[in-house]
Each structure stands twice: as structure tokens, then as C-alpha cells.
Design a protein around this motif. Structure first.
Motif, PDB file in Angstrom:
ATOM      1  N   LEU A 181       0.849  -1.196   0.000  1.00 55.15           N
ATOM      2  CA  LEU A 181       0.000   0.000   0.000  1.00 55.15           C
ATOM      3  C   LEU A 181       0.879   1.239   0.000  1.00 55.15           C
ATOM      4  O   LEU A 181       1.838   1.321   0.784  1.00 55.15           O
ATOM      5  CB  LEU A 181      -0.892   0.020   1.252  1.00 55.15           C
ATOM      6  N   ALA A 182       0.559   2.198  -0.851  1.00 54.28           N
ATOM      7  CA  ALA A 182       1.306   3.460  -0.856  1.00 54.28           C
ATOM      8  C   ALA A 182       0.343   4.620  -0.609  1.00 54.28           C
ATOM      9  O   ALA A 182      -0.180   5.226  -1.551  1.00 54.28           O
ATOM     10  CB  ALA A 182       2.035   3.632  -2.190  1.00 54.28           C
ATOM     11  N   PRO A 183       0.066   4.899   0.671  1.00 49.47           N
ATOM     12  CA  PRO A 183      -0.863   5.983   1.000  1.00 49.47           C
ATOM     13  C   PRO A 183      -0.157   7.343   0.908  1.00 49.47           C
ATOM     14  O   PRO A 183       1.071   7.397   0.832  1.00 49.47           O
ATOM     15  CB  PRO A 183      -1.236   5.674   2.460  1.00 49.47           C
ATOM     16  N   PRO A 184      -0.928   8.422   0.914  1.00 51.93           N
ATOM     17  CA  PRO A 184      -0.287   9.738   0.983  1.00 51.93           C
ATOM     18  C   PRO A 184       0.551   9.850   2.272  1.00 51.93           C
ATOM     19  O   PRO A 184       0.281   9.143   3.251  1.00 51.93           O
ATOM     20  CB  PRO A 184      -1.475  10.711   1.047  1.00 51.93           C
ATOM     21  N   PHE A 185       1.527  10.749   2.279  1.00 49.39           N
ATOM     22  CA  PHE A 185       2.392  10.906   3.473  1.00 49.39           C
ATOM     23  C   PHE A 185       1.563  11.090   4.743  1.00 49.39           C
ATOM     24  O   PHE A 185       1.886  10.549   5.792  1.00 49.39           O
ATOM     25  CB  PHE A 185       3.298  12.134   3.317  1.00 49.39           C
ATOM     26  N   THR A 186       0.466  11.855   4.624  1.00 49.52           N
ATOM     27  CA  THR A 186      -0.347  12.176   5.802  1.00 49.52           C
ATOM     28  C   THR A 186      -1.020  10.957   6.410  1.00 49.52           C
ATOM     29  O   THR A 186      -1.461  11.001   7.559  1.00 49.52           O
ATOM     30  CB  THR A 186      -1.448  13.181   5.421  1.00 49.52           C
ATOM     31  N   GLU A 187      -1.139   9.891   5.623  1.00 52.62           N
ATOM     32  CA  GLU A 187      -1.861   8.700   6.086  1.00 52.62           C
ATOM     33  C   GLU A 187      -0.941   7.553   6.483  1.00 52.62           C
ATOM     34  O   GLU A 187      -1.416   6.507   6.922  1.00 52.62           O
ATOM     35  CB  GLU A 187      -2.828   8.207   4.994  1.00 52.62           C
ATOM     36  N   ILE A 188       0.359   7.742   6.307  1.00 52.58           N
ATOM     37  CA  ILE A 188       1.288   6.625   6.535  1.00 52.58           C
ATOM     38  C   ILE A 188       1.155   6.066   7.956  1.00 52.58           C
ATOM     39  O   ILE A 188       1.051   4.855   8.155  1.00 52.58           O
ATOM     40  CB  ILE A 188       2.745   7.060   6.233  1.00 52.58           C
TER      41      ILE A 188
END
Ligand SMILES: O=C[C@H](O)COP(=O)(O)O
Length: 230
Positions: free
Chosen positions: A41-48
Motif C-alpha cells: 500500500l502506498a498511502p499519501p504521506f499524511t496517512e502513513i
């Protein structure tokens, strides 16, 4: 070898953020538990942070969508690889079509990520650049024709020669990198064909992230990937 389904959340709103980001993480965990397919999974930085917490203890891997070619320090708004390492990700996507990097920077970032124990998934637009990047020895290479990204028209059906040429050109210079493809992948059948054409999996965004039921799409893709490798 286990097939790979890599999910790039990109920054679709509201799909890629908040509760939606967690839902995709829970769905991915379920798909991993039920099929054993490697899910990234590659979420946005804010969701890591929250996505990592959600998949903790499972085999689902979390990658950042990008890293900047900078050293830590006075670099406001940039993300050095060291920061990603601290965040706890397993790896990082480099040179996505929507966030390109110079070849020298890709090289330096791959070297630094390796030193820090992070995996790299480097993207390329055509087979030739895929082979050039393969010389830099990333762990994974995804070739994605930019004109098909986000269209729902899959590379497997519209441009199968991109996949076969990528596999032969990359393999002529690098025997180890895991080869993925992407762009417009939306169905299990798209994934089946991509794997049959020589990849070990796919990099998918809109087909999963914007789906009504991301779980069903991911599960169908995972089962088709398994069918193709068997
Ligand atoms: O990183 C993913 C690719 O850009 C493919 O995007 P897509 O699945 O929306 O076509």
C-alpha cells in the motif's frame, strides 16, 4: 514466487484520506490473509502513520509514494529517505510518472534506501527507461505508459507489447528486479494478462482506490494473479 498487488492511493479526495484510507488498509489485510498475495500500500504521506498501525502484524507492506533527493536539514516541505525510515515504511516508490526524478537522483535514492533497509519500487514510462533504471538495481520496477494512467483502459489489453518489451529489456540488464506493470488496470482479467505476459504483478491506483468496494476488486485481482502464476 508470490505475485504482487501494489496499490498507489495517489491523492484522490476523499478516497485516499482519513477513514477511506483505513478502509483500504483493512481490505488489503483481508486480501493478504485470504490469498497470501503480497500486497503493498502506498498511502499519501499524511496517512502513513495510521495505515501502518492498521496493517501492523500482517504481511501487508506500506510504501511512501515518493522521496526527495535531499539530505535531512533545512529543507522545508521536502521528504528525505531518513524521515521515511523513521516513519516505519517498508519501502518507497521512486520516479512515478506524476512525480519524476532525474536519473542521478534515482540512483542516489536507491543507494540510500538500500543502506537504510528500505525497498524501492522505481517507475518508468516506457520499456527503454525501465531498462535504464534496471541498471540502478531497484528491488522492483513498474513500467506504466503515462497515456493510459487513470483511464480504465489497461496496459495489458491496449499495449501488451509494452509489457513484453519491458520484461525482455529489463531482464537483459537485470536478472533480479521484480517487474510490475500498471496503468488503467481495473479488473482481475487485466492482472491475469499482465502476469501471463511476464510480470510478477501490478501497480494499481484508481481501479482500487476509487472503487465502490475496494475489497472485491483487490480480491479478484489477487486470485487472478495467483491463477496466472500457477
Ligand atoms: O501508480 C499507479 C499508476 O499510475 C496507475 O494508475 P491507475 O491504476 O489509476 O491507472
Amino acid at each position: 514466487m508470490k505475485p504482487i498487488i501494489a496499490v498507489n492511493y495517489k491523492a484522490y479526495y476523499p478516497y485516499s484520506f482519513g477513514e477511506n484510507a483505513l478502509r483500504i488498509a483493512r481490505d488489503a489485510k483481508r486480501v493478504w490473509e485470504e490469498t497470501g498475495v503480497e500486497v503493498i500500500l502506498a498511502p499519501p504521506f499524511t496517512e502513513i502513520y495510521r495505515v501502518l498501525k492498521e496493517v501492523e502484524g500482517s504481511g501487508v507492506k506500506v510504501f511512501a509514494q515518493h522521496a526527495d533527493p535531499v539530505e535531512p536539514g533545512a529543507v522545508t516541505g521536502y521528504i528525505p529517505v531518513e524521515g521515511l525510515k523513521e516513519a516505519g515504511v517498508h519501502g518507497v516508490i521512486l520516479n512515478h510518472s506524476e512525480h519524476r526524478l532525474k536519473i542521478a537522483d534515482i540512483n542516489a535514492l536507491i543507494i540510500k534506501a538500500r543502506r537504510l533497509g528500505l525497498k524501492t519500487l522505481a517507475c518508468a514510462d516506457v520499456p527503454e527507461t525501465g531498462a535504464a533504471i534496471a541498471l540502478l538495481k531497484p528491488d522492483m520496477i513498474a513500467v506504466e505508459p503515462p497515456e493510459l494512467i487513470g483511464t480504465g483502459v489497461s496496459v495489458s489489453k491496449a499495449k501488451p507489447e509494452v509489457i513484453t518489451n519491458s520484461v525482455s529489456m529489463i531482464r537483459s540488464v537485470n536478472k533480479e528486479a521484480l517487474i510490475l506493470t500498471g496503468a488503467g488496470i481495473t479488473t482481475g482479467e487485466d492482472v491475469y494478462q499482465a502476469v501471463k505476459l511476464g510480470t510478477i504483478g501490478v501497480l494499481v491506483a484508481s481501479g482500487i482506490v476509487k472503487a465502490k468496494d475496494p475489497y472485491s476488486v483487490m480480491k479478484d485481482m489477487a486470485l487472478n494473479a495467483l491463477k496466472a502464476v500457477s
